[in-house]
Design an enzyme around this catalytic site. Structure first.
Site, short mmCIF file in Angstrom:
data_model
loop_
_atom_site.label_atom_id
_atom_site.label_comp_id
_atom_site.label_asym_id
_atom_site.label_seq_id
_atom_site.Cartn_x
_atom_site.Cartn_y
_atom_site.Cartn_z
N CYS A 43 0.84 -1.19 0.00
CA CYS A 43 0.00 0.00 0.00
C CYS A 43 0.88 1.25 0.00
CB CYS A 43 -0.91 -0.01 1.23
SG CYS A 43 -2.06 1.39 1.31
N ASP A 45 0.49 3.78 1.71
CA ASP A 45 0.47 4.39 3.04
C ASP A 45 1.90 4.64 3.54
OD1 ASP A 45 0.29 4.61 6.03
OD2 ASP A 45 -1.83 4.21 5.65
N ARG A 47 3.07 4.83 6.34
CA ARG A 47 3.45 4.14 7.57
C ARG A 47 3.92 2.71 7.34
NH1 ARG A 47 -2.24 4.97 10.36
NH2 ARG A 47 -2.78 4.37 8.20
N HIS A 99 -2.31 -3.87 5.04
CA HIS A 99 -2.13 -3.50 6.45
C HIS A 99 -3.48 -3.17 7.07
CE1 HIS A 99 -2.66 0.96 6.02
NE2 HIS A 99 -2.30 0.69 4.78
N CYS A 102 -6.19 0.22 6.85
CA CYS A 102 -5.97 0.76 5.51
C CYS A 102 -7.08 1.74 5.14
CB CYS A 102 -5.91 -0.38 4.49
SG CYS A 102 -5.67 0.15 2.78
#
Length: 212
Positions: A43, A45, A47, A99, A102
């Site tokens: 992803c 993202d 993080r 994750h 999400c």
């Protein structure tokens, strides 16, 4: 006013110093080429940085990231990365890593209008609809969302197995595709045990014939 992006340049300078202090030949060796064993489809993202959460070095993991770690057969970007990783870098493992928490999955489970992103998330909505009988039986909203994250990863691994690049590789060598989920709450990766390592695991309708 000091620009916030300048810390990235400063950080790079510090990182270079640290690497050279440990190995004066680090960058000269890195410049010689890459031979990663892994393709990571994750992803976007911020993080979930692949190298950091797996404690791997530069050159060990070839990476493609998009919203909600999708493997969509009309996505030329993803397919190009996949072909290069499988046919030219000869990676041994392709990993789809989602994750928990999400934002893409959350948005797909909602009815809110999110613009262009909504068209991308339509694929996720299909996954929800196809598994509605499972998800609607989970009373807790967080647990339901977590299960949707897992079902999404499992579906993307299945989508990988459907590609000609993966199937062509299976005819000539060993290659495994995996589905994992990363937890933002404890930093741990969960293996969903949805591994494919042979075309024999794939439904016949999705198998290509005539691949060299």
């Amino acid at each position: 006013m000091k620009a916030s992006y300048e810390k990235l340049i400063k950080g790079n300078e510090q990182w270079v110093k640290e690497k050279l202090s440990l190995d004066p030949n680090y960058f000269s060796n890195l410049a010689k080429g890459q031979k990663p064993e892994f393709l990571w489809i994750g992803c976007s993202d911020s993080r979930v940085p692949a190298n950091e959460i797996t404690k791997t070095e530069s050159g060990e993991v070839f990476v493609h990231r998009n919203i909600a770690n999708q493997v969509i057969h009309t996505d030329i970007n993803m397919l190009s990365v996949l072909q290069y990783a499988v046919e030219y870098l000869h990676v041994k493992h392709v990993i789809v890593c989602g994750h928990y928490g999400c934002g893409g999955v959350k948005a797909a489970m909602d009815h809110s209008y999110v613009g262009l992103v909504g068209r991308w998330l339509a694929h996720l909505k299909d996954i929800y609809q196809n598994n509605k009988h499972i998800l609607d039986e989970i009373p807790d909203a967080n647990e339901r969302e977590n299960r949707m994250v897992e079902l999404n990863v499992i579906e993307q691994v299945h989508n990988l197995a459907k590609t000609s690049f993966i199937q062509k590789a299976w005819k000539n060598r060993e290659l495994e595709i995996h589905g994992w989920v990363y937890s933002l709450h404890n930093g741990k990766i969960k293996d969903l045990n949805c591994k494919y390592e042979s075309i024999d695991q794939l439904e016949p309708i999705y198998r290509f014939s005539g691949l060299d």
